[in-house]
Motif scaffolding. Structure first.
Motif, PDB file in Angstrom:
ATOM      1  N   LYS A  88     -13.682   4.047   4.439  1.00 12.69           N
ATOM      2  CA  LYS A  88     -12.254   4.180   4.737  1.00 12.69           C
ATOM      3  C   LYS A  88     -12.048   4.466   6.225  1.00 12.69           C
ATOM      4  O   LYS A  88     -11.089   4.000   6.822  1.00 12.69           O
ATOM      5  N   THR A  93      -8.217   3.547   7.458  1.00 11.71           N
ATOM      6  CA  THR A  93      -7.207   4.174   6.603  1.00 11.71           C
ATOM      7  C   THR A  93      -7.393   5.682   6.515  1.00 11.71           C
ATOM      8  O   THR A  93      -6.558   6.380   5.979  1.00 11.71           O
ATOM      9  N   THR A 109     -10.865  -6.209   4.332  1.00 13.21           N
ATOM     10  CA  THR A 109     -11.426  -5.168   3.477  1.00 13.21           C
ATOM     11  C   THR A 109     -11.331  -5.567   2.023  1.00 13.21           C
ATOM     12  O   THR A 109     -10.447  -6.295   1.609  1.00 13.21           O
ATOM     13  N   LEU A 111     -11.636  -2.937  -0.785  1.00 12.45           N
ATOM     14  CA  LEU A 111     -11.932  -1.585  -1.219  1.00 12.45           C
ATOM     15  C   LEU A 111     -11.348  -1.389  -2.601  1.00 12.45           C
ATOM     16  O   LEU A 111     -10.151  -1.389  -2.779  1.00 12.45           O
ATOM     17  N   GLY A 116      -4.075  -2.767  -4.137  1.00 13.94           N
ATOM     18  CA  GLY A 116      -2.743  -3.157  -3.706  1.00 13.94           C
ATOM     19  C   GLY A 116      -2.085  -4.205  -4.580  1.00 13.94           C
ATOM     20  O   GLY A 116      -1.020  -4.686  -4.244  1.00 13.94           O
ATOM     21  N   PHE A 121       3.322  -8.168 -11.379  1.00 12.46           N
ATOM     22  CA  PHE A 121       3.495  -9.480 -10.759  1.00 12.46           C
ATOM     23  C   PHE A 121       2.307 -10.385 -11.034  1.00 12.46           C
ATOM     24  O   PHE A 121       1.214  -9.926 -11.352  1.00 12.46           O
ATOM     25  N   LEU A 129       1.461 -11.336  -1.320  1.00 11.45           N
ATOM     26  CA  LEU A 129       1.681 -10.032  -0.706  1.00 11.45           C
ATOM     27  C   LEU A 129       0.404  -9.526  -0.027  1.00 11.45           C
ATOM     28  O   LEU A 129       0.448  -9.037   1.095  1.00 11.45           O
ATOM     29  N   ALA A 132      -0.134 -11.013   3.228  1.00 13.18           N
ATOM     30  CA  ALA A 132       0.663 -10.373   4.275  1.00 13.18           C
ATOM     31  C   ALA A 132      -0.008  -9.079   4.721  1.00 13.18           C
ATOM     32  O   ALA A 132      -0.015  -8.743   5.901  1.00 13.18           O
TER      33      ALA A 132
ATOM     34  N   ARG B  21       6.085  -9.844   8.615  1.00 13.17           N
ATOM     35  CA  ARG B  21       5.962 -10.651   7.413  1.00 13.17           C
ATOM     36  C   ARG B  21       5.628  -9.776   6.205  1.00 13.17           C
ATOM     37  O   ARG B  21       6.143  -9.978   5.115  1.00 13.17           O
ATOM     38  N   LEU B  22       4.766  -8.780   6.453  1.00 15.26           N
ATOM     39  CA  LEU B  22       4.457  -7.836   5.387  1.00 15.26           C
ATOM     40  C   LEU B  22       5.719  -7.089   4.969  1.00 15.26           C
ATOM     41  O   LEU B  22       5.982  -6.872   3.794  1.00 15.26           O
ATOM     42  N   ALA B  25       7.746  -9.324   2.862  1.00 14.16           N
ATOM     43  CA  ALA B  25       7.101  -9.536   1.562  1.00 14.16           C
ATOM     44  C   ALA B  25       7.294  -8.306   0.671  1.00 14.16           C
ATOM     45  O   ALA B  25       7.590  -8.428  -0.518  1.00 14.16           O
ATOM     46  N   LEU B  26       7.149  -7.115   1.252  1.00 18.09           N
ATOM     47  CA  LEU B  26       7.334  -5.884   0.479  1.00 18.09           C
ATOM     48  C   LEU B  26       8.783  -5.728   0.046  1.00 18.09           C
ATOM     49  O   LEU B  26       9.068  -5.317  -1.078  1.00 18.09           O
ATOM     50  N   ARG B  29       9.407  -8.016  -2.790  1.00 20.76           N
ATOM     51  CA  ARG B  29       8.808  -7.502  -4.016  1.00 20.76           C
ATOM     52  C   ARG B  29       9.649  -6.365  -4.588  1.00 20.76           C
ATOM     53  O   ARG B  29       9.843  -6.255  -5.794  1.00 20.76           O
ATOM     54  N   ARG B  32      12.641  -7.986  -6.286  1.00 15.53           N
ATOM     55  CA  ARG B  32      12.275  -8.650  -7.541  1.00 15.53           C
ATOM     56  C   ARG B  32      11.886  -7.640  -8.609  1.00 15.53           C
ATOM     57  O   ARG B  32      12.232  -7.801  -9.778  1.00 15.53           O
ATOM     58  N   ALA B  33      11.179  -6.565  -8.186  1.00 19.35           N
ATOM     59  CA  ALA B  33      10.748  -5.570  -9.161  1.00 19.35           C
ATOM     60  C   ALA B  33      11.951  -4.874  -9.786  1.00 19.35           C
ATOM     61  O   ALA B  33      11.951  -4.538 -10.962  1.00 19.35           O
ATOM     62  N   ARG B  36      13.521  -7.282 -12.346  1.00 22.73           N
ATOM     63  CA  ARG B  36      12.609  -7.878 -13.299  1.00 22.73           C
ATOM     64  C   ARG B  36      13.009  -7.505 -14.724  1.00 22.73           C
ATOM     65  O   ARG B  36      13.403  -6.385 -14.998  1.00 22.73           O
ATOM     66  N   ASN B 103      -1.821   3.618  -3.183  1.00 24.98           N
ATOM     67  CA  ASN B 103      -2.916   2.665  -3.380  1.00 24.98           C
ATOM     68  C   ASN B 103      -2.982   1.654  -2.240  1.00 24.98           C
ATOM     69  O   ASN B 103      -4.049   1.194  -1.879  1.00 24.98           O
ATOM     70  N   LEU B 104      -1.822   1.326  -1.678  1.00 25.06           N
ATOM     71  CA  LEU B 104      -1.831   0.376  -0.566  1.00 25.06           C
ATOM     72  C   LEU B 104      -2.403   0.996   0.692  1.00 25.06           C
ATOM     73  O   LEU B 104      -3.208   0.399   1.398  1.00 25.06           O
ATOM     74  N   LEU B 105      -1.992   2.240   1.001  1.00 22.58           N
ATOM     75  CA  LEU B 105      -2.446   2.781   2.292  1.00 22.58           C
ATOM     76  C   LEU B 105      -3.882   3.236   2.290  1.00 22.58           C
ATOM     77  O   LEU B 105      -4.482   3.348   3.342  1.00 22.58           O
ATOM     78  N   GLU B 106      -4.426   3.465   1.090  1.00 23.01           N
ATOM     79  CA  GLU B 106      -5.828   3.839   1.073  1.00 23.01           C
ATOM     80  C   GLU B 106      -6.727   2.642   1.339  1.00 23.01           C
ATOM     81  O   GLU B 106      -7.846   2.796   1.783  1.00 23.01           O
ATOM     82  N   LYS B 107      -6.220   1.457   1.021  1.00 22.04           N
ATOM     83  CA  LYS B 107      -7.112   0.302   1.062  1.00 22.04           C
ATOM     84  C   LYS B 107      -6.852  -0.654   2.202  1.00 22.04           C
ATOM     85  O   LYS B 107      -7.675  -1.501   2.503  1.00 22.04           O
ATOM     86  N   HIS B 108      -5.692  -0.572   2.779  1.00 20.31           N
ATOM     87  CA  HIS B 108      -5.401  -1.492   3.871  1.00 20.31           C
ATOM     88  C   HIS B 108      -4.929  -0.712   5.083  1.00 20.31           C
ATOM     89  O   HIS B 108      -4.210   0.268   4.946  1.00 20.31           O
TER      90      HIS B 108
END
Lengths: 261, 268
Positions: A88, A93, A109, A111, A116, A121, A129, A132, B21-22, B25-26, B29, B32-33, B36, B103-108
């Motif tokens: 990490k 991160t 990555t 991980l 994510g 979906f 996504l 992006a 762009r992210l 996209a977010l 989402r 749409r969520a 839904r 979950n997103l910030l831990e991995k990206h």
């Protein structure tokens, strides 16, 4: 950016151009509060009790290593030895508490499974996504999309919500996605073992192709055979410290011997 | 124990702007969520404020007999509540955006501010739809928009700045203290009545008008009504205090988020 005395400079050219990742004395300290106060009243009570009881815990301690561009580094060690924290930190991160880290190049990555992905979906939707997130250009994604889905063997399921995917399907999509576009550095955590044997072979072949093209790879895995066969070098982490470092085979053998004994 | 500060250098770190762009996209989402598995989908963002307006219009004009001097009550109310709904849903969405997407910030690795900003962008779509509904509502009631309507546009920036500032501030604090959620809900309940939504600023005691208009949302609504219905460009003394507060909130929000974001992956 030159850090005199840190790396010896070979004569001529950029002295550090061939080092993709250089870590010096990295340390990561977590505060173990057994009950982290998350409300005001708990915090106030903590003040009266003389502050919350925190216990410093060094998940990583004095970790130094470097990875040459185009090489693969394996990280082995028992659960809780700091492997994932280290990855990490390399991914950016998590911030280290001490030490110096230089990462040269773009990073892709992978991980954890389905990182994510939004369960509601579809695979297609999530790929867009994640693209992006990984900063894959729209045009590249359009060009690579079908090949990526084919590689992941998900042609029939790409328009199904990912909550219906099996662990293997998630791993396949994740791997296909993070290797679809060549980035300078690829960080992989503990996911290769999930796919079936045929898919693992495919992953290995793709990783070798990436390595030959100059991509630097760091793999955290309990699959010691994968580390042995794919990686040039390895480090063995034990309770946050480097217990052994060197050629992958030697380190893996030492780790296996210690685990068996 | 003193520990020397770490030095971390990533040669290919991208800026927030490169992540637009992210962000889109977010935001897509997010939208749409929200709709839904709902039959009416995006029409809810039209129906919701309209039904709200109908209820308030009936209760206040038919039951309580509140006189409406300038424009029909429904138009007055809708022109206020559309800003209020934008502000409150944007702040609420932004506040939860970090804690629900760990979950997103831990991995990206990406600028974390993208998360609250995306959820604010998503709510702007609802606002844009509301703006269209307001125009339709005006023509339904035979209210002609004044030629000074353009003066409402700069006020959109004020509302946006206030929402972004408050959204970033609460998003950062919410990761540390969940109390922030309750505090925000409480202040929205009170704020609804301390913002000129169901009444016009003219009806407010003049002595306290300055304090009322310190609220950026109040200043925005008041200024918009003046520009759209009264045919006057909002005087600076009415909108400047609120604008300055919005800027201050924005600065505080950005600064606090930047300061707190390094700890997010550790405390969440």
């Amino acid at each position: 950016m030159n850090a005199p005395g840190v790396l010896s400079s070979p004569p001529g050219g950029d002295p550090e151009a061939d080092v993709a990742i250089a870590a010096h004395h990295l340390g990561k300290r977590f505060s173990l509060r057994h009950e982290r106060p998350t409300t005001l009243s708990q915090e106030l009570l903590g003040v009266f009790r003389g502050g919350p009881a925190t216990e410093p815990f060094w998940a990583l301690d004095d970790v130094s290593f470097s990875v040459i561009r185009g090489r693969a580094l394996g990280i082995v060690g028992r659960n809780g030895s700091g492997k994932s924290s280290l990855l990490k930190i390399l991914a950016g991160t998590l911030a280290p508490t001490t030490g110096t880290l230089v990462v040269r190049g773009t990073i892709s990555t992978m991980l954890q499974l389905g990182a994510g992905f939004h369960p509601e979906f579809t695979g297609r939707n999530n790929v867009h996504l994640s693209a992006a997130l990984l900063d894959i250009p729209e045009a590249t994604l359009r060009r690579e999309f079908d090949g990526m889905v084919a590689f992941a063997e998900l042609e029939r399921f790409i328009d199904v919500p990912v909550k219906y995917y099996s662990a293997g399907m998630l791993a396949r999509l994740g791997f296909a996605l993070s290797t679809a576009v060549r980035e300078d550095i690829l960080l992989i955590d503990e996911v290769l073992g999930v796919g079936d044997l045929a898919f693992q072979r495919k992953c290995e072949a793709r990783m070798r192709a990436l390595l030959t093209s100059g991509v630097t790879v760091v793999i955290v895995s309990h699959d010691v055979e994968a580390v042995r066969s794919l990686c040039d070098e390895a480090i063995w982490l034990d309770r946050g410290r480097i217990r052994a470092a060197g050629p992958a085979e030697v380190v893996v053998d030492a780790y296996c011997a210690a685990s068996a004994g | 124990m003193s520990v020397p500060a770490p030095v971390v250098i990533f040669t290919h770190r991208k800026t927030l702007w490169q992540y637009r762009r992210l962000l889109l996209a977010l935001a897509g989402r997010d939208i749409r969520a929200r709709y839904r598995q709902s039959f009416l989908g995006v029409y809810w963002s039209v129906l919701n404020p309209l039904l709200q307006t109908a209820v308030y219009a009936v209760v206040l004009t038919k039951v309580l007999h509140v006189p409406s001097e300038t424009v029909p009550f429904a138009v007055l109310y809708f022109s206020g509540v559309m800003y209020w709904n934008f502000f409150t849903t944007a702040v609420t969405g932004a506040m939860g955006s970090v804690t629900t997407q760990v979950n997103l910030l831990e991995k990206h690795r990406f600028p974390i501010a993208v998360l609250p900003l995306a959820s604010i962008v998503a709510r702007s779509l609802d606002f844009a739809i509301s703006a269209v509904v307001l125009v339709v509502l005006c023509s339904w009631y035979g209210v002609a928009l004044a030629p000074t309507a353009w003066a409402a546009l700069p006020l959109l920036v004020v509302a946006g700045a206030a929402a972004v500032g408050a959204g970033l501030l609460t998003a950062g604090l919410h990761t540390l203290y969940r109390d922030v959620g309750h505090l925000v809900n409480l202040s929205f309940t009170l704020g609804f009545f301390l913002t000129p939504i169901i009444y016009d600023v003219v009806a407010f005691p003049p002595r306290y008008r300055f304090w009322l208009l310190l609220n950026p949302v109040a200043a925005t609504i008041h200024g918009t009504r003046l520009a759209l219905f009264a045919g006057t460009v909002p005087p600076l003394e009415d909108v400047l205090p609120g604008t300055l507060v919005a800027i201050a909130v924005l600065v505080i929000g950005v600064a606090s988020f930047r300061r707190l974001q390094a700890t997010f992956t550790e405390v969440l």
